[in-house]
Design a protein around this motif. Structure first.
Motif, PDB file in Angstrom:
ATOM      1  N   VAL A 287       0.829  -1.197   0.000  1.00 41.10           N
ATOM      2  CA  VAL A 287       0.000   0.000   0.000  1.00 41.10           C
ATOM      3  C   VAL A 287       0.869   1.255   0.000  1.00 41.10           C
ATOM      4  O   VAL A 287       0.620   2.224  -0.717  1.00 41.10           O
ATOM      5  N   ARG A 288       1.947   1.229   0.801  1.00 43.45           N
ATOM      6  CA  ARG A 288       2.847   2.387   0.879  1.00 43.45           C
ATOM      7  C   ARG A 288       3.500   2.668  -0.470  1.00 43.45           C
ATOM      8  O   ARG A 288       3.642   3.824  -0.887  1.00 43.45           O
ATOM      9  N   GLN A 289       3.886   1.592  -1.191  1.00 41.74           N
ATOM     10  CA  GLN A 289       4.522   1.768  -2.490  1.00 41.74           C
ATOM     11  C   GLN A 289       3.563   2.410  -3.498  1.00 41.74           C
ATOM     12  O   GLN A 289       3.960   3.268  -4.295  1.00 41.74           O
ATOM     13  N   ILE A 291       0.973   4.411  -2.837  1.00 41.10           N
ATOM     14  CA  ILE A 291       0.783   5.822  -2.484  1.00 41.10           C
ATOM     15  C   ILE A 291       2.022   6.630  -2.841  1.00 41.10           C
ATOM     16  O   ILE A 291       1.942   7.736  -3.378  1.00 41.10           O
ATOM     17  N   GLN A 292       3.223   6.065  -2.563  1.00 42.74           N
ATOM     18  CA  GLN A 292       4.459   6.780  -2.870  1.00 42.74           C
ATOM     19  C   GLN A 292       4.656   6.926  -4.371  1.00 42.74           C
ATOM     20  O   GLN A 292       5.132   7.949  -4.860  1.00 42.74           O
ATOM     21  N   ALA A 293       4.260   5.885  -5.142  1.00 43.45           N
ATOM     22  CA  ALA A 293       4.430   5.941  -6.594  1.00 43.45           C
ATOM     23  C   ALA A 293       3.561   7.012  -7.230  1.00 43.45           C
ATOM     24  O   ALA A 293       3.855   7.495  -8.325  1.00 43.45           O
ATOM     25  N   ALA A 294       2.448   7.363  -6.571  1.00 43.16           N
ATOM     26  CA  ALA A 294       1.570   8.390  -7.133  1.00 43.16           C
ATOM     27  C   ALA A 294       2.271   9.742  -7.200  1.00 43.16           C
ATOM     28  O   ALA A 294       1.995  10.559  -8.077  1.00 43.16           O
ATOM     29  N   THR A 295       3.210   9.992  -6.265  1.00 41.48           N
ATOM     30  CA  THR A 295       4.014  11.231  -6.220  1.00 41.48           C
ATOM     31  C   THR A 295       3.222  12.465  -6.606  1.00 41.48           C
ATOM     32  O   THR A 295       3.515  13.129  -7.597  1.00 41.48           O
ATOM     33  N   PRO A 296       2.127  12.763  -5.907  1.00 42.71           N
ATOM     34  CA  PRO A 296       1.349  13.956  -6.266  1.00 42.71           C
ATOM     35  C   PRO A 296       2.114  15.232  -5.956  1.00 42.71           C
ATOM     36  O   PRO A 296       3.032  15.246  -5.142  1.00 42.71           O
ATOM     37  N   VAL A 297       1.729  16.295  -6.606  1.00 45.51           N
ATOM     38  CA  VAL A 297       2.298  17.603  -6.290  1.00 45.51           C
ATOM     39  C   VAL A 297       1.611  18.113  -5.032  1.00 45.51           C
ATOM     40  O   VAL A 297       0.410  18.368  -5.041  1.00 45.51           O
ATOM     41  N   HIS A 298       2.347  18.221  -3.945  1.00 43.89           N
ATOM     42  CA  HIS A 298       1.750  18.628  -2.676  1.00 43.89           C
ATOM     43  C   HIS A 298       1.667  20.144  -2.604  1.00 43.89           C
ATOM     44  O   HIS A 298       2.639  20.845  -2.893  1.00 43.89           O
ATOM     45  N   GLU A 299       0.517  20.624  -2.223  1.00 45.57           N
ATOM     46  CA  GLU A 299       0.342  22.066  -2.058  1.00 45.57           C
ATOM     47  C   GLU A 299       0.740  22.414  -0.637  1.00 45.57           C
ATOM     48  O   GLU A 299       0.035  22.103   0.328  1.00 45.57           O
TER      49      GLU A 299
END
Length: 583
Positions: A287-289, A291-299
């Protein structure tokens, strides 16, 4: 691909068969053979099904829809694909109240017979009890007619092919024999601990057994590596698709999707429980991989300095203020729910009347024919990933402003859709110069006459004139031979109309309401009737998913839109032409 009615599939295996039943509260332990026999009895008790005739063949009824009365021919029902569970059991045809899935479908001498396995949730419990008591025992089908023939008496149609979309439990079915004649309602939801000899009691669930059951049902399966060894990585997305799991439960949760991997809040909880209870870190790492793979642009706070309290000196600048003049000038209608498309009934051929040529001679005869025209929905939306610090440290609150901004962008999308539909539907054209008042006025009347004669059965008059800002500015500046405005804002006596610089959508041209939109292409001038285009809108609101490991929140907003032009001839464009001079 459709599957005929007679190709019935066996019911799905009850997931309870793979789970051990809880031991009896008291009494001596039984030997192994006796335990197997008792286990089989418990599985039978846990059945939760409803079955019976869902449709009568050869019987005329008056259901809702485009036909005044309908008769279904034997073998006329079909369902899409090869998975019968795609046909859902609902309550009162409400897609927000799913009860179960279809497990079998077959023909009988009098009609179609169906069997349904119900989910293990409160709404299904209530429906089972009401069906068993004969209160909610009616069965009603939701179908999409595919082929039909007009009846000989011309009072209805006989459907020869229809796609079965859903079946509902109702109090008063359209067919008197369409009843739930087989109801097995003794079982309880799998998430509770039952006493087999007293199914009406519900003792407290064993916490450890409940956790292990969740883990057994939600544990992620082994799969290939998350990211490819070479080549571009899959584009991550946020999905809010409605998912029905193997138990018949419906879930609409925001989820991170990378390739074929989909992780939502339930997966995160399941993996966390597996790590805490059994010490197995593999599901959580998976699950962590994802979420990490999504690498969204964090505001982060660096992206929104204008919202931090120490630098705010006035109201928020450049905030969207959405107006939808074209969308609001068309004919709005309620968008049906439950499917990605819907149909509008349209008269393909009208009846006919005429003079009787002689006494006792036969009058003219022509039947009415109705077609269903399909309208597809379009999905629009967007999402933002926000840190908790942005939410907690900003004033005014950033979360509310971001949600408002997403919503207003969706509203702006609707105006873009409406203007595109308007321009595409205005295929008829009258040529005229925009800066020649006499010729322009004549062109407006010529276009209005075309609109009025487009539908000779109704003679719908024009009531709108749509303009792009450049055309509006040219027309508004017109003057007569004495340099007087032809469209004055005040006291428009003996003028062609009244236009107001401060309110582009508040004027008129010869009695036609003026609609100006910056979304319209340049040199656009269209005369027509507002009912020439129908607009459908379903604002679905926002979805939120918390990311506790990074102190973040994902926020998404989405909506469904559709347009339909039943009378495109009622829209006439006035095209540009070289000026002839004079005024």
């Amino acid at each position: 691909m459709t599957t005929p009615l007679r190709a019935a599939f066996p019911p799905k295996k009850d997931e309870d068969e793979d789970q051990a039943a809880p031991p009896a509260a008291d009494g001596p332990p039984a030997d192994e053979d006796q335990g197997d026999e008792d286990e089989g009895k418990k599985r039978k008790v846990a059945a939760r099904t409803v079955g019976g005739q869902i449709l009568e063949y050869g019987v005329r009824s008056r259901p809702g829809g485009p036909f005044s009365s309908v008769t279904f021919a034997p073998g006329s029902l079909e369902f899409d694909g090869d998975d019968m569970s795609h046909v859902k059991l609902l309550r009162d045809h409400d897609t927000a109240q799913p009860l179960g899935v279809m497990t079998s479908l077959s023909d009988t001498e009098t009609g179609a017979d169906g069997e349904f396995r119900l989910g293990r949730h409160a709404a299904a419990d209530e429906a089972l009890m009401l069906a068993a008591d004969g209160v909610l025992d009616g069965l009603s089908v939701g179908v999409e007619p595919l082929e039909w023939d007009d009846d000989a008496d011309e009072k209805g149609v006989t459907v020869t092919r229809a796609a079965l979309r859903e079946v509902s439990l109702v109090a008063l079915p359209a067919y008197s024999r369409a009843r739930a004649s087989r109801v097995t309602a003794t079982g309880r939801p799998a998430m509770t601990t039952e006493t087999p000899t007293a199914p009406e009691t519900r003792p407290d669930a064993d916490v450890e057994a409940l956790v292990r059951r969740i883990l057994a049902e939600r544990a992620p399966a082994e799969s290939a590596p998350l990211l490819p060894a070479d080549g571009p990585a899959p584009t991550p997305t946020i999905s809010a698709a409605h998912v029905v799991d193997r138990e018949g439960y419906g879930r609409t949760l925001p989820a991170v999707v990378v390739g074929r991997e989909r992780v939502d809040a339930a997966d995160y909880l399941s993996a966390s429980l597996e790590l805490m209870v059994n010490g197995n870190a593999a599901p959580f790492e998976r699950v962590r991989q994802v979420i990490q793979a999504a690498t969204p642009v964090h505001e982060t706070t660096e992206l929104v300095p204008g919202l931090l309290p120490q630098v705010i000196t006035g109201p928020l600048l450049d905030q969207l203020v959405v107006k939808r003049p074209v969308w609001q000038s068309l004919t709005p209608r309620t968008m049906p729910s439950g499917s990605g498309k819907f149909s509008r009934a349209r008269v393909k051929q009208h009846t006919q009347t005429g003079e009787q040529t002689a006494e006792k001679s036969e009058l003219v005869n022509r039947p009415m024919k109705i077609d269903l025209e399909e309208i597809a929905k379009s999905t629009y939306g967007g999402w933002v990933n926000i840190s908790r610090q942005v939410i907690d440290w900003t004033s005014p609150g950033a979360l509310a402003l971001i949600v408002q901004d997403l919503t207003e962008n969706l509203m702006a999308d609707a105006e873009t859709i409406a203007t595109a539909a308007l321009v595409a539907a205005a295929t008829d054209k009258v040529e005229s110069a925009y800066d020649d008042p006499a010729k322009l006025n004549a062109a407006i009347y010529q276009a209005a006459a075309k609109v009025y004669g487009a539908n000779k059965n109704q003679n719908v008059p024009a009531d709108r004139v749509w303009m792009s800002p450049d055309v509006w500015a040219t027309i508004g500046a017109m003057v007569d031979g004495n340099k007087r405005p032809l469209f004055p804002a005040l006291s428009p006596s003996n003028a062609l109309g009244s236009l107001r610089p401060a309110n582009p959508t508040g004027g008129d041209f010869g009695g036609l309401s003026v609609v100006v939109s910056g979304k319209l292409p340049e040199k656009t001038l269209i005369v027509g009737a507002s009912e020439a285009i129908e607009v459908y809108e379903d604002q679905r609101g926002t979805l939120q998913a918390v990311e506790p490991s990074v102190l973040g929140v994902q926020v998404a907003a989405y909506a469904y839109y559709a347009t339909y032009a039943p009378q495109p001839g009622e829209l006439v464009a006035i095209g540009p032409k070289a000026s002839g001079g004079g005024g």
